[in-house]
Design a protein around this motif. Structure first.
Motif, PDB file in Angstrom:
ATOM      1  N   ASP A 128       0.807  -1.225   0.000  1.00  0.00           N
ATOM      2  CA  ASP A 128       0.000   0.000   0.000  1.00  0.00           C
ATOM      3  C   ASP A 128       0.835   1.268   0.000  1.00  0.00           C
ATOM      4  O   ASP A 128       0.418   2.289  -0.532  1.00  0.00           O
ATOM      5  CB  ASP A 128      -0.903   0.035   1.239  1.00  0.00           C
ATOM      6  N   ILE A 129       1.990   1.221   0.670  1.00  0.00           N
ATOM      7  CA  ILE A 129       2.817   2.421   0.802  1.00  0.00           C
ATOM      8  C   ILE A 129       4.238   2.044   0.390  1.00  0.00           C
ATOM      9  O   ILE A 129       4.759   1.024   0.857  1.00  0.00           O
ATOM     10  CB  ILE A 129       2.859   2.906   2.275  1.00  0.00           C
ATOM     11  N   VAL A 130       4.831   2.838  -0.488  1.00  0.00           N
ATOM     12  CA  VAL A 130       6.231   2.588  -0.843  1.00  0.00           C
ATOM     13  C   VAL A 130       7.037   3.844  -0.568  1.00  0.00           C
ATOM     14  O   VAL A 130       6.694   4.922  -1.054  1.00  0.00           O
ATOM     15  CB  VAL A 130       6.360   2.193  -2.325  1.00  0.00           C
ATOM     16  N   VAL A 131       8.062   3.708   0.240  1.00  0.00           N
ATOM     17  CA  VAL A 131       8.970   4.827   0.472  1.00  0.00           C
ATOM     18  C   VAL A 131      10.214   4.549  -0.362  1.00  0.00           C
ATOM     19  O   VAL A 131      11.040   3.715  -0.017  1.00  0.00           O
ATOM     20  CB  VAL A 131       9.326   4.956   1.966  1.00  0.00           C
ATOM     21  N   SER A 132      10.297   5.243  -1.508  1.00  0.00           N
ATOM     22  CA  SER A 132      11.436   5.044  -2.407  1.00  0.00           C
ATOM     23  C   SER A 132      12.533   5.979  -1.938  1.00  0.00           C
ATOM     24  O   SER A 132      12.541   7.167  -2.251  1.00  0.00           O
ATOM     25  CB  SER A 132      11.001   5.342  -3.846  1.00  0.00           C
ATOM     26  N   ASN A 133      13.427   5.411  -1.153  1.00  0.00           N
ATOM     27  CA  ASN A 133      14.361   6.233  -0.381  1.00  0.00           C
ATOM     28  C   ASN A 133      15.818   6.014  -0.760  1.00  0.00           C
ATOM     29  O   ASN A 133      16.632   6.931  -0.633  1.00  0.00           O
ATOM     30  CB  ASN A 133      14.135   5.921   1.109  1.00  0.00           C
TER      31      ASN A 133
ATOM     32  N   PHE B  51      16.475   6.124 -12.162  1.00  0.00           N
ATOM     33  CA  PHE B  51      15.863   4.911 -12.738  1.00  0.00           C
ATOM     34  C   PHE B  51      15.396   3.921 -11.664  1.00  0.00           C
ATOM     35  O   PHE B  51      14.377   3.255 -11.828  1.00  0.00           O
ATOM     36  CB  PHE B  51      16.817   4.236 -13.728  1.00  0.00           C
ATOM     37  N   ALA B  52      16.142   3.823 -10.569  1.00  0.00           N
ATOM     38  CA  ALA B  52      15.714   2.895  -9.508  1.00  0.00           C
ATOM     39  C   ALA B  52      14.372   3.343  -8.919  1.00  0.00           C
ATOM     40  O   ALA B  52      13.505   2.513  -8.636  1.00  0.00           O
ATOM     41  CB  ALA B  52      16.778   2.806  -8.420  1.00  0.00           C
ATOM     42  N   HIS B  53      14.191   4.670  -8.760  1.00  0.00           N
ATOM     43  CA  HIS B  53      12.893   5.169  -8.263  1.00  0.00           C
ATOM     44  C   HIS B  53      11.786   4.769  -9.236  1.00  0.00           C
ATOM     45  O   HIS B  53      10.676   4.424  -8.831  1.00  0.00           O
ATOM     46  CB  HIS B  53      12.930   6.694  -8.121  1.00  0.00           C
ATOM     47  N   GLN B  54      12.106   4.847 -10.524  1.00  0.00           N
ATOM     48  CA  GLN B  54      11.106   4.474 -11.527  1.00  0.00           C
ATOM     49  C   GLN B  54      10.771   2.994 -11.450  1.00  0.00           C
ATOM     50  O   GLN B  54       9.599   2.611 -11.461  1.00  0.00           O
ATOM     51  CB  GLN B  54      11.615   4.866 -12.934  1.00  0.00           C
ATOM     52  N   SER B  55      11.782   2.113 -11.331  1.00  0.00           N
ATOM     53  CA  SER B  55      11.409   0.688 -11.313  1.00  0.00           C
ATOM     54  C   SER B  55      10.687   0.326 -10.016  1.00  0.00           C
ATOM     55  O   SER B  55       9.789  -0.524 -10.026  1.00  0.00           O
ATOM     56  CB  SER B  55      12.577  -0.252 -11.630  1.00  0.00           C
ATOM     57  N   VAL B  56      11.038   0.983  -8.916  1.00  0.00           N
ATOM     58  CA  VAL B  56      10.330   0.742  -7.651  1.00  0.00           C
ATOM     59  C   VAL B  56       8.868   1.193  -7.780  1.00  0.00           C
ATOM     60  O   VAL B  56       7.928   0.460  -7.440  1.00  0.00           O
ATOM     61  CB  VAL B  56      11.045   1.484  -6.487  1.00  0.00           C
ATOM     62  N   ALA B  57       8.673   2.399  -8.326  1.00  0.00           N
ATOM     63  CA  ALA B  57       7.309   2.933  -8.440  1.00  0.00           C
ATOM     64  C   ALA B  57       6.480   2.100  -9.425  1.00  0.00           C
ATOM     65  O   ALA B  57       5.304   1.817  -9.185  1.00  0.00           O
ATOM     66  CB  ALA B  57       7.354   4.388  -8.879  1.00  0.00           C
ATOM     67  N   ARG B  58       7.110   1.703 -10.531  1.00  0.00           N
ATOM     68  CA  ARG B  58       6.386   0.928 -11.548  1.00  0.00           C
ATOM     69  C   ARG B  58       5.893  -0.391 -10.960  1.00  0.00           C
ATOM     70  O   ARG B  58       4.748  -0.788 -11.144  1.00  0.00           O
ATOM     71  CB  ARG B  58       7.322   0.673 -12.733  1.00  0.00           C
TER      72      ARG B  58
END
Ligand SMILES: [Zn+2]
Length: 685
Positions: A512-517, A543-550
């Motif tokens: 439900d919650i992702v902290v891309s840190n 790019f890592a933030h993008q793959s985490v969010a995707r």
């Protein structure tokens, strides 16, 4: 089953508790209660109870006869003397002369006769223990005894096994009436060594601890031996050749089984999932008659508060067909809910006083070909539901192996589900703001990530700590608590992100919650910096933030219950620092990435926000770096760290609170919260 009694161990318990002023009777009672409680085939999560009748001194020093009986809220497996509160025995015994006693009056009477006013409530089966004469009484919900008595011919089967050695008591809801009926049956058979409560459990008793305990193990062994004779196995049904993965199906099930959803307000009451599978579970789930034997009701009525009366059955999920399967799951849940409403209305019609309907969502899901899921308000509750569901599989498998499973009738199960004394076991404490939500923190092994993982857990979320340094992730997870997941994951590798997120979905049911840190700082003057440095920084800081969010969004869409993306951007994303281009450029892109997700996924209830922090001691800004920067500016370290408008050093904990704040704000998206003590050049708007 074998007796695990040991004279040496019993002696140790007596000696250990004597040093704490606890008498021998109670010490031995603790010892064998733990022996019984350690075996899930005998008792599960608060089920079962034991007692001992002994003498204790009250406040005036007068010796009184008491019964020490298991208190509610204690598990037999790790009980202590405090978990067996002492109640004055004689007043309890006098209650037998009454014709009627309400549950509330019974609980009150038990409480006012406690020696310690702060003790937990004595078991709802206290009077049953009190009305019998034996010094030691043991009670379990043995899997084998339930398999034997949860049958149309349960009593005959039990008589065949135990003969005259036990009394047989028809099913009655626990409380005063059951206590009276057991006492009456006993009066007619004073030589029995125990009692079988049909479709509920078994009692053994004796005047010494060991005999009472070993009568229990012997009775259970006799039942087990009977179950081994004349066994049939389930006839198998067909299932698809290639099944979808557990991590793919869990978010779909989780989304379909929310307790309530107010999508406009962004308020969804979710559940956490716990998956189990084993050859025995699959044998049960793949049986051609699953729909019949799994829908008869719980194996012993006190399971209803954890599992509801029946599990939800969904079709086997074929790989590559999940869209269609999702539709079938939704239909199955709709039917389940309608069925629950009917069950409630049907039984409430005769209930006095009228009951308030509980939420109708499933607590156990059976997935043929795959396994079962327990559901609950927390990872702990989900695991309890799964434990009970696994135990149910065992009881029903054994019951069907010798004859046909048939537990107590629906009306009895309803009475226990809606019994105030049972509901009280679940507790009424207010839930924390992020309870029922699953939060992933990348770079959670240290600094802001570790502080955020802790803050999210403290706010009630189930947490998965991801870090490239697996040992660091494990360390943080252990610091937080038992159900926290630790996963080694290099977020610059999309495959590792996929694998880690699948692991979270499998463990808790979704995200439900992702902290891309996760991030790191690269420096260099932009005109001279080598290509490699810039690209490395973009890999991690964009790019890592993008793959985490995707990956997160993919799972959130499968759940269909919205979600929350949180990015750790930086002051550099807004206000570039000299020679900090390699760090600031990808961070600026990540700030826009946050806005892009807010724009593209808002209509699915997925929010996207960022925290803009600056000058936090961490892996990025180490103590050595602080010392050298402060030295270069000719100021002290403390002056350097508090060089902001407020003149206060900003900590990782301060930043973590901003992430928690954004996670709690159901109507905020595309926002940046700044936590830097004040820096006018880096301020937004
Ligand atoms: Zn019981």
């Amino acid at each position: 089953m074998k007796s695990r009694w040991s004279d040496a161990e019993a002696g140790e318990f007596v000696a250990r508790y004597a040093a704490q002023g606890v008498g021998e009777d109670l010490a031995l009672r603790v010892y064998t209660t733990r022996l019984l409680g350690a075996d899930p085939k005998l008792v599960l999560h608060g089920g079962g109870n034991t007692s001992v009748k002994t003498r204790m001194a009250d406040q005036l020093g007068d010796e009184v006869e008491v019964i020490c009986v298991k208190g509610s809220g204690w598990d037999m497996g790790n009980i202590e003397p405090a978990g067996l509160p002492a109640v004055r025995l004689q007043p309890l015994r006098r209650l037998r002369a009454l014709d009627k006693l309400s549950d509330e009056d019974m609980v009150n009477f038990q409480r006012i006769n406690l020696l310690d006013a702060a003790a937990p409530n004595p078991s709802v089966e206290t009077l049953l223990h009190a009305f019998l004469p034996h010094k030691f009484i043991d009670h379990t919900h043995s899997t084998a005894v339930l398999a034997l008595t949860d049958q149309p011919e349960g009593e005959a089967l039990a008589r065949e096994v135990f003969g005259q050695r036990v009394a047989y008591v028809p099913y009655t809801i626990p409380g005063f009436a059951l206590a009276k009926s057991v006492a009456a049956v006993f009066d007619g058979n004073p030589d029995v060594e125990g009692a079988v409560l049909l479709k509920h459990g078994i009692f053994s008793f004796a005047d010494d601890t060991r005999t009472s305990y070993e009568r229990m193990t012997e009775f259970v062994t006799l039942a087990e031996e009977r179950l081994q004779r004349g066994r049939k196995t389930f006839v198998r049904s067909q299932s698809p050749e290639k099944l979808a993965r557990t991590a793919e199906i869990a978010p779909i099930l989780r989304g379909a089984c929310v307790i309530s959803r107010e999508e406009q307000a962004g308020a969804v009451k979710r559940q956490i999932l716990c998956f189990r599978t084993s050859p025995a579970i699959l044998e049960y789930l793949n049986g051609a008659e699953l729909k019949r034997y799994s829908q008869q009701g719980v194996v012993t009525p006190d399971h209803t508060i954890r599992t509801k009366n029946w599990p939800l059955i969904v079709p086997a999920p074929q790989s590559g067909e999940l869209e269609r399967w999702k539709g079938e799951v939704e239909k199955a849940v709709t039917k389940f809910v309608a069925h629950y409403h009917e069950y409630f209305a049907r039984n409430n019609a005769r209930a006095e006083p009228k009951k308030k309907e509980l939420d109708p969502s499933p607590r156990v899901i059976l997935v043929p070909g795959k396994g079962l899921f327990g559901l609950g308000a927390s990872a702990k509750d989900a695991a309890i539901a799964a434990d009970i569901a696994e135990n149910t599989v065992e009881v029903i498998t054994d019951a069907e192996a010798i004859a046909r499973y048939q537990p107590s009738p629906e009306a009895d199960q309803f009475d226990v589900e809606y019994w105030s004394l049972e509901q009280a076991k679940l507790g009424k404490a207010a839930e924390k703001p992020l309870a029922r939500q699953i939060c992933v923190v990348t770079g959670g092994g240290s600094g802001i990530g570790a502080a955020t993982a802790k803050a999210m857990a403290a706010d009630g979320a189930e947490v998965a700590v991801l870090d490239r340094d697996r040992a660091a992730a494990i360390h943080v997870a252990r610091e937080i608590g038992k159900s926290v997941l630790a996963i080694g994951c290099d977020v610059t590798k999309p495959d590792e992100v996929k694998r880690a997120f699948a692991e979270v979905s499998k463990a808790f049911g979704g995200i439900d919650i992702v902290v891309s840190n996760a991030g790191a700082a690269w420096q260099g003057r932009i005109g001279d910096v080598d290509e490699e440095t810039l690209r490395s920084s973009f890999e991690l800081n964009f790019f890592a933030h993008q793959s985490v969010a995707r990956e997160a969004v993919r799972i959130m869409l499968a759940q269909g219950t919205g979600g929350c993306l949180l990015f750790n951007t930086s002051k550099q994303a807004i206000n570039p620092g000299k020679d900090f281009g390699p760090y600031g450029l990808p961070k600026a892109s990540t700030l826009f990435l946050m806005k892009q997700y807010a724009l593209d996924y808002g209509r699915f209830g997925i929010r996207s926000n960022a925290v803009n922090a600056d000058r936090i001691r961490s892996g990025l800004l180490t103590n050595e770096m602080v010392a050298s920067r402060a030295g270069a500016r000719g100021v002290s370290e403390a002056q350097y760290m508090s060089g902001n408008l407020l003149g206060r050093e900003v900590t990782a904990e301060d930043v973590s609170q901003a992430f928690v704040f954004l996670a709690r704000m159901p109507k905020t998206t595309a926002a940046v919260v700044t936590v830097d003590g004040g820096n006018i050049e880096a301020s937004l708007r």
